[in-house]
Design an enzyme around this catalytic site. Structure first.
Site, mmCIF file in Angstrom:
data_model
loop_
_atom_site.group_PDB
_atom_site.id
_atom_site.type_symbol
_atom_site.label_atom_id
_atom_site.label_comp_id
_atom_site.label_asym_id
_atom_site.label_seq_id
_atom_site.Cartn_x
_atom_site.Cartn_y
_atom_site.Cartn_z
ATOM 1 N N LYS A 1 0.226 4.801 -9.083
ATOM 2 C CA LYS A 1 0.165 5.820 -8.028
ATOM 3 C C LYS A 1 1.409 6.700 -8.084
ATOM 4 O O LYS A 1 1.330 7.926 -7.995
ATOM 5 C CB LYS A 1 0.051 5.158 -6.643
ATOM 6 C CG LYS A 1 -1.337 4.625 -6.350
ATOM 7 C CD LYS A 1 -1.411 3.751 -5.099
ATOM 8 C CE LYS A 1 -2.775 3.080 -5.032
ATOM 9 N NZ LYS A 1 -2.942 2.093 -3.974
ATOM 10 N N GLN B 1 0.089 -0.650 0.565
ATOM 11 C CA GLN B 1 -0.707 -1.334 -0.452
ATOM 12 C C GLN B 1 -1.251 -2.654 0.099
ATOM 13 O O GLN B 1 -0.504 -3.459 0.657
ATOM 14 C CB GLN B 1 0.151 -1.571 -1.708
ATOM 15 C CG GLN B 1 -0.607 -2.124 -2.894
ATOM 16 C CD GLN B 1 -1.664 -1.160 -3.461
ATOM 17 O OE1 GLN B 1 -1.550 0.053 -3.333
ATOM 18 N NE2 GLN B 1 -2.694 -1.711 -4.072
ATOM 19 N N ASP C 1 -5.425 7.095 2.778
ATOM 20 C CA ASP C 1 -6.400 6.084 2.340
ATOM 21 C C ASP C 1 -7.733 6.253 3.089
ATOM 22 O O ASP C 1 -8.763 5.766 2.640
ATOM 23 C CB ASP C 1 -5.874 4.673 2.694
ATOM 24 C CG ASP C 1 -5.393 3.910 1.467
ATOM 25 O OD1 ASP C 1 -5.892 4.159 0.359
ATOM 26 O OD2 ASP C 1 -4.509 3.044 1.642
HETATM 27 N N1 GUN Z 1 -5.353 -2.290 -2.699
HETATM 28 C C1 GUN Z 1 -6.336 -2.158 -3.631
HETATM 29 N N2 GUN Z 1 -6.904 -0.937 -3.542
HETATM 30 C C2 GUN Z 1 -6.284 -0.292 -2.537
HETATM 31 C C3 GUN Z 1 -6.424 1.011 -1.975
HETATM 32 O O1 GUN Z 1 -7.265 1.838 -2.371
HETATM 33 N N3 GUN Z 1 -5.574 1.305 -0.957
HETATM 34 C C4 GUN Z 1 -4.668 0.418 -0.482
HETATM 35 N N4 GUN Z 1 -3.891 0.795 0.532
HETATM 36 N N5 GUN Z 1 -4.509 -0.803 -0.983
HETATM 37 C C5 GUN Z 1 -5.316 -1.144 -2.006
#
Ligand code: GUN
Length: 302
Positions: free
Chosen positions: A54, A98, A121
């Site tokens: 990311k 996350q 998100d």
């Molecule tokens: N953990 C795995 N995929 C995601 C996601 O798309 N967003 C977040 N915040 N955590 C994750």
């Protein structure tokens, strides 16, 4: 017939180039760039690799990227205080915590503490509600469903009046993509059915689908005979079915398999996403788009 491949790896490149150009324009005109903070709690290896990707992608498109790593032992109160700090930080347009979080922290409480206007998100109940209402109300569609819709549109698949069958009812993929596909407007206006573990005859529903979206987390669940000839098949499954040594790096990597029997399905479908290289790369791409849009909302550009 061999299906046209819908490649997330290619679509990602096109979208990231569009985002990079827009970030440059906004920087020149308004003197600001989108700011994204990624909060990582603990040292879960999968989370570290997602977060690293990311951050790298954010840098690539010209964002201000903040990585905030916290120890596994951080208290819920301290994590809430951290979110409050970023909610108030004017240079931050997107806050991503996350997941998963350690067991002593209430995930729902944390996600609900994020300012809905920075919730890139799209997991906050306010954004879930905005998505349900649809149209101009929608600010941050959740990233994986947004990526799926983008792939369908960019593959030139007609959605208006199409029979869409979604396999799976998760809050992150099944429910939101079903909701998005039934809304009025571009890339939607479909007739949507959601099927799940409680459905009596999965096959009969799938056989009707012009667009079949599978997010069940069961490797090879969808059999080739369930696919309508010429259908668009979107496989969201990322199932680890073993390990192998990478030819590129010489390191151990996971063998991934989708929810659809790809080799047989590609001889029947009109278009299909592979695993890996299909839906996977779209999630982070759409996170970048949501973060850019967050700044655009703030500047009155959207
Ligand atoms: N953990 C795995 N995929 C995601 C996601 O798309 N967003 C977040 N915040 N955590 C994750």
């Amino acid at each position: 017939m061999t299906a046209k491949l819908i490649l997330g790896t290619e679509i990602r490149e096109a979208i990231l180039e569009e985002i990079t150009a827009e970030v440059k324009q906004i920087k020149e005109k308004h003197g600001v760039v989108p700011g994204l903070v990624t909060i990582l709690v603990g040292e879960n290896p999968a989370s570290i690799s997602y977060v690293t990707l990311k951050i790298q992608t954010g840098h690539r498109v010209g964002f201000k990227e903040v990585q905030d790593s916290q120890p596994e032992t951080i208290s819920e109160a301290d994590l809430l205080a951290l979110i409050d700090k970023y909610n108030k930080d004017d240079s931050i347009n997107g806050i991503l915590v996350q997941l998963p979080l350690p067991k002593h922290i209430d995930e729902k409480k944390i996600l609900n503490a994020i300012d809905p206007d920075k919730d890139v998100d799209g997991f906050h109940p306010v954004n879930v509600g905005r998505l349900m209402i649809g149209g101009a109300e929608v600010k941050f569609p959740p990233c994986t469903p947004a990526g799926i819709q983008e792939m369908i549109v960019r593959a030139g698949v007609e959605t208006k009046g199409a029979e869409v069958v979604v396999v799976g009812r998760s809050n992150i993929v099944g429910k939101p993509i079903a909701n998005m596909m039934l809304q009025k407007g571009k890339g939607a206006n479909s007739t949507v059915t959601i099927v799940h573990t409680g459905t009596k005859d999965l096959a009969s529903h799938c056989k009707r689908a012009d667009i079949l979206i599978v997010a069940a987390g069961v490797p090879g669940l969808v059999k080739p005979e369930w696919i309508k000839p010429g259908a668009c098949v979107i496989d969201v499954g990322v199932n680890r079915v073993g390990e192998k040594i990478s030819e590129k790096t010489g390191k151990k990597i996971a063998i991934l398999r989708g929810d659809v029997d790809f080799d047989a399905a590609k001889e029947i479908a009109g278009s299909i996403t592979p695993v890996p290289g299909g839906v996977g790369p779209m999630t982070i791409t759409m996170l970048m788009k949501n973060t850019l849009n967050s700044l655009k909302f703030k500047l009155g550009l959207m």
